[in-house]
Design a protein around this motif. Structure first.
Motif, short mmCIF file in Angstrom:
data_model
loop_
_atom_site.label_atom_id
_atom_site.label_comp_id
_atom_site.label_asym_id
_atom_site.label_seq_id
_atom_site.Cartn_x
_atom_site.Cartn_y
_atom_site.Cartn_z
N MET A 184 0.82 -1.21 0.00
CA MET A 184 0.00 0.00 0.00
C MET A 184 0.86 1.27 0.00
SD MET A 184 -3.22 -0.96 -0.02
CE MET A 184 -4.23 0.34 0.68
N ASP A 185 2.12 1.15 0.43
CA ASP A 185 2.99 2.32 0.48
C ASP A 185 3.41 2.82 -0.89
OD1 ASP A 185 2.93 2.52 3.18
OD2 ASP A 185 4.85 1.53 3.54
N GLY A 186 3.36 1.97 -1.91
CA GLY A 186 3.73 2.44 -3.24
C GLY A 186 4.41 1.41 -4.10
N PRO A 187 4.69 1.77 -5.35
CA PRO A 187 5.26 0.84 -6.33
C PRO A 187 6.73 0.55 -6.08
CG PRO A 187 5.11 3.02 -7.28
CD PRO A 187 4.43 3.10 -5.94
N PHE A 188 7.19 -0.58 -6.61
CA PHE A 188 8.60 -0.94 -6.53
C PHE A 188 8.92 -1.95 -7.62
CE2 PHE A 188 6.36 -3.95 -3.84
CZ PHE A 188 6.93 -5.17 -4.16
N VAL A 189 10.20 -2.09 -7.90
CA VAL A 189 10.68 -3.03 -8.91
C VAL A 189 11.85 -3.80 -8.31
CG1 VAL A 189 11.68 -3.32 -11.21
CG2 VAL A 189 10.01 -1.49 -10.80
N ILE A 190 11.87 -5.12 -8.49
CA ILE A 190 13.01 -5.94 -8.09
C ILE A 190 13.66 -6.47 -9.37
CG2 ILE A 190 13.81 -7.92 -6.75
CD1 ILE A 190 11.18 -7.78 -5.18
N ASP A 246 17.32 -5.65 2.73
CA ASP A 246 16.29 -4.84 2.08
C ASP A 246 15.68 -5.59 0.89
OD1 ASP A 246 16.61 -2.64 3.78
OD2 ASP A 246 18.22 -1.81 2.55
N VAL A 247 16.54 -6.20 0.09
CA VAL A 247 16.06 -6.94 -1.08
C VAL A 247 15.17 -8.09 -0.64
CG1 VAL A 247 16.73 -8.34 -3.07
CG2 VAL A 247 18.03 -6.27 -2.49
N LEU A 248 15.59 -8.81 0.41
CA LEU A 248 14.79 -9.93 0.92
C LEU A 248 13.44 -9.45 1.42
CD1 LEU A 248 14.51 -12.90 1.67
CD2 LEU A 248 15.66 -12.40 3.84
N SER A 249 13.42 -8.30 2.08
CA SER A 249 12.16 -7.75 2.59
C SER A 249 11.19 -7.47 1.45
CB SER A 249 12.45 -6.46 3.37
OG SER A 249 11.25 -5.84 3.80
N TYR A 250 11.69 -6.89 0.35
CA TYR A 250 10.81 -6.59 -0.78
C TYR A 250 10.42 -7.86 -1.54
CZ TYR A 250 10.65 -1.55 -0.41
OH TYR A 250 10.36 -0.29 0.02
#
Length: 281
Positions: free
Chosen positions: A214-220, A248-252
């Motif tokens: 809900m906080d916003g978009p992201f790309v991995i 951080d990567v694992l969290s996303y």
């Protein structure tokens, strides 16, 4: 070939420079003193904020006591990292670092809540977004931005195509960017691209309620070589944030998996997209 662009080679280079300094048990300040330059220059090099010349690399590795083989390998990497890429001509309108990572990636996981992801946009939708977001943009600038978007989208149709798993909020399907006609064309585009074997597309429906992003978009972004760990990109209006720490990567990545669980399967997602498109007839 994926992983061969100057952008990713620069990332490998600065990562290795930082590692070798730490192996040598030298601080940034101590390196600056040895090379008779400011500590801030070394810091900017290690964070990728400035370019690094082959001579700088040679001087730094000599200070670190690196062997001849490592020195020559990284000097060559520095030369390759300074080469021009096709997206450099668009550097005034897009973060070249991100486009380089995207071109090098072999797979991308993305979430978008308010708009259709760039790699999946039709031209009319892209033009409408640009006109609304940049009302003072000239026709020439709009055309350049559209041309760049098309060049990026070509990654999905190469012989060795980019693998894309896109999760889209239902809100992005129902927001009438450009009006009903443009939006219907855009939804048809989603169905067309979603049929590609290298594309997985899912929709988070309204009735799923609140969800993990809900906080916003992201790309991995994930890369073909083990030397290149995943990176998370979070875009904002004026800049972007890159997260490379493993935690951080694992969290996303875990957040993305929760999103996938809350989303409709691809077949049902396509049915929802088709249903929304019919309301625009």
């Amino acid at each position: 070939m994926r992983g061969s662009s100057p952008t990713l080679r620069k990332r490998r280079l600065v990562s290795e420079l930082r590692r070798l300094r730490e192996v040598a048990e030298l601080t940034i300040e101590e390196v600056g003193e040895r090379l008779e330059c400011s500590a801030s220059k070394i810091s900017r090099i290690e964070t990728g904020r400035v370019g690094v010349s082959p001579r700088d690399v040679r001087d730094m590795l000599t200070a670190y006591g690196a062997d001849a083989a490592a020195l020559e390998e990284l000097v060559q990497l520095a030369r390759e990292a300074r080469r021009k890429a096709w997206w450099d001509e668009f550097g005034d309108i897009v973060p070249g670092r991100y486009v380089g990572y995207e071109a090098d990636a072999d797979s991308i996981r993305s979430f978008q809540g308010l708009m259709i992801p760039g790699l999946l946009q039709c031209e009319a939708y892209t033009r409408a977004l640009i006109c609304q977001g940049l009302p003072n943009a000239s026709t020439a600038e709009i055309d350049r931005r559209v041309r760049l978007r098309k060049a990026r989208q070509a990654l999905l149709r190469e012989d060795d195509p980019l693998r894309l798993h896109a999760v889209i909020d239902e809100a992005a399907l129902r927001r009438l960017v450009g009006g009903p006609k443009v939006m219907r064309e855009q939804l048809e585009r989603l169905l067309e691209i979603g049929a590609l074997q290298n594309v997985m597309m899912q929709v988070v429906p309204f009735d799923a309620g609140g969800h993990a992003a809900m906080d916003g978009p992201f790309v991995i972004l994930s890369f073909p070589e083990r030397l290149d760990p995943d990176v998370v990109y979070i875009e904002s209006t004026r800049s972007g944030v890159y997260l490379e720490q493993q935690s951080d990567v694992l969290s996303y990545a875990e957040m993305f998996e929760r999103l996938v669980s809350a989303s409709l399967p691809q077949r049902e997602s396509f049915a929802l997209i088709t249903e929304v498109a019919r309301t625009l007839a």
